[in-house]
Design an enzyme around this catalytic site. Structure first.
Site, short mmCIF file in Angstrom:
data_model
loop_
_atom_site.label_atom_id
_atom_site.label_comp_id
_atom_site.label_asym_id
_atom_site.label_seq_id
_atom_site.Cartn_x
_atom_site.Cartn_y
_atom_site.Cartn_z
N ASP A 29 0.85 -1.19 0.00
CA ASP A 29 0.00 0.00 0.00
C ASP A 29 0.88 1.23 0.00
OD1 ASP A 29 -1.75 2.07 0.38
OD2 ASP A 29 -2.88 1.12 1.98
N HIS A 48 0.24 8.15 3.61
CA HIS A 48 0.95 7.54 4.74
C HIS A 48 2.45 7.85 4.75
CE1 HIS A 48 -2.81 5.48 5.35
NE2 HIS A 48 -2.73 4.95 4.15
N ILE A 56 -0.48 9.74 8.16
CA ILE A 56 -1.11 8.88 9.14
C ILE A 56 -0.75 7.42 8.88
CG2 ILE A 56 -3.00 10.49 9.50
CD1 ILE A 56 -4.76 8.64 7.76
N GLY A 115 -4.70 2.13 8.37
CA GLY A 115 -5.64 1.51 9.28
C GLY A 115 -5.39 0.02 9.45
#
Length: 297
Positions: free
Chosen positions: A187, A192, A207, A210
């Site tokens: 990913d 991110h 961030i 998840g």
């Protein structure tokens, strides 16, 4: 822009997805295995430790969905409208350190939430040799601005926060480079890693993925509720409630149940993973919906 409700149940088979020992090792490291004690998780972080066979963290299955194709069938909205709302991963067989699966994906539900919509994508992972069901991944996506089409109410999961102290509390600190490590699993979303992209979306810093936070919680549940027995793992389900910044400390509170556990993960007082459920494999019902699949359209 619309959600293609007519495609609910339409199955698309993707190309085979393979993994090797090093892929499972990288995943384990990227969700904190060995961070507190490099000798504590050798079954997940090494392949040649004396007297220890390599095992695979059950949540590794979330990486194996591949390009099932159903994302193209969901609707004609923009990818920037999508928020990852929740994730469930179910193992019907324990993952080997290397293997190949075939993903079969379909839109399994869509619900009108007023301004927004919620779309659910289910992917069954079939063993490439036997075509037996290995794992099931269910992704819940919030589609911003696509509500208003009318629908039946979303199913209620019956989850409730227990009114008693947690039976187990696991505290894990993520590292400042956690997202940079996790992105190597595939990913590469710059949200991110790129401060400029994060700022465009409204975050002060990039961030954490998840699914990385979910992986940390999955390790806590595996070790605390299932005695580190990968063969006992049935399923793990979470709702993503708030973003995590790399370097944050994750506190996972676990309440044991007859079938496994329920849990919640916080950063300080903020809930970041909500409505968490972990089921032992022997508690999975043989006829549950995750084991069924609509006919190929």
């Amino acid at each position: 822009m619309t959600i293609h409700l007519q495609n609910i149940g339409k199955v698309t088979e993707g190309a085979p997805v393979s993994w090797e020992s090093k892929d499972a090792l990288l995943y384990a490291l990227s969700v904190g295995a060995g961070a507190r004690d490099q000798t504590a998780n050798l079954a997940f972080t090494t392949e040649n430790s004396r007297g220890i066979d390599q095992s695979v963290l059950p949540t590794f299955a979330v990486l194996l969905g591949g390009s099932g194709g159903s994302m193209d069938e969901l609707g004609d909205f923009k990818l920037s409208q999508i928020l990852h709302g929740g994730q469930t991963v179910t193992l019907h067989r324990t993952l080997a350190p290397a293997g190949t699966v075939i993903p079969r994906s379909f839109m399994s539900g869509a619900w009108d939430k007023g301004k927004n919509a919620v779309v659910e994508l289910t992917t069954h992972l079939l063993d490439a040799d036997t075509r037996e069901l290995t794992a099931t991944s269910v992704t819940s996506m919030i589609i911003r601005g696509e509500g208003g089409f009318g629908s039946e109410p979303a199913p209620h999961d019956g989850w409730e926060l227990p009114d008693r102290p947690a039976d187990l509390v696991d505290v894990q600190k993520t590292s400042p480079d956690q997202a940079l490590l996790y992105r190597l699993n595939g990913d590469r979303n710059p949200l991110h890693s790129d401060p400029a992209m994060a700022a465009m979306i409204g975050f002060e810093k990039p961030i954490l993925h998840g699914l990385c936070t979910m992986g940390f919680a999955g390790r806590a549940l595996l070790e605390g509720a299932l005695g580190s027995d990968v063969d006992a793992f049935g399923s793990l389900s979470v709702r993503f409630a708030a973003p995590v910044i790399p370097g944050d400390e994750l506190t996972t509170s676990i309440w044991m149940t007859e079938t496994g556990a329920v849990f919640q993960t916080r950063v300080g007082d903020t809930v970041v993973l909500d409505r968490g459920t972990c089921l032992r494999r022997d508690a999975l019902a043989a006829g549950e919906s995750l084991l069924s699949e609509p006919a190929t359209a």
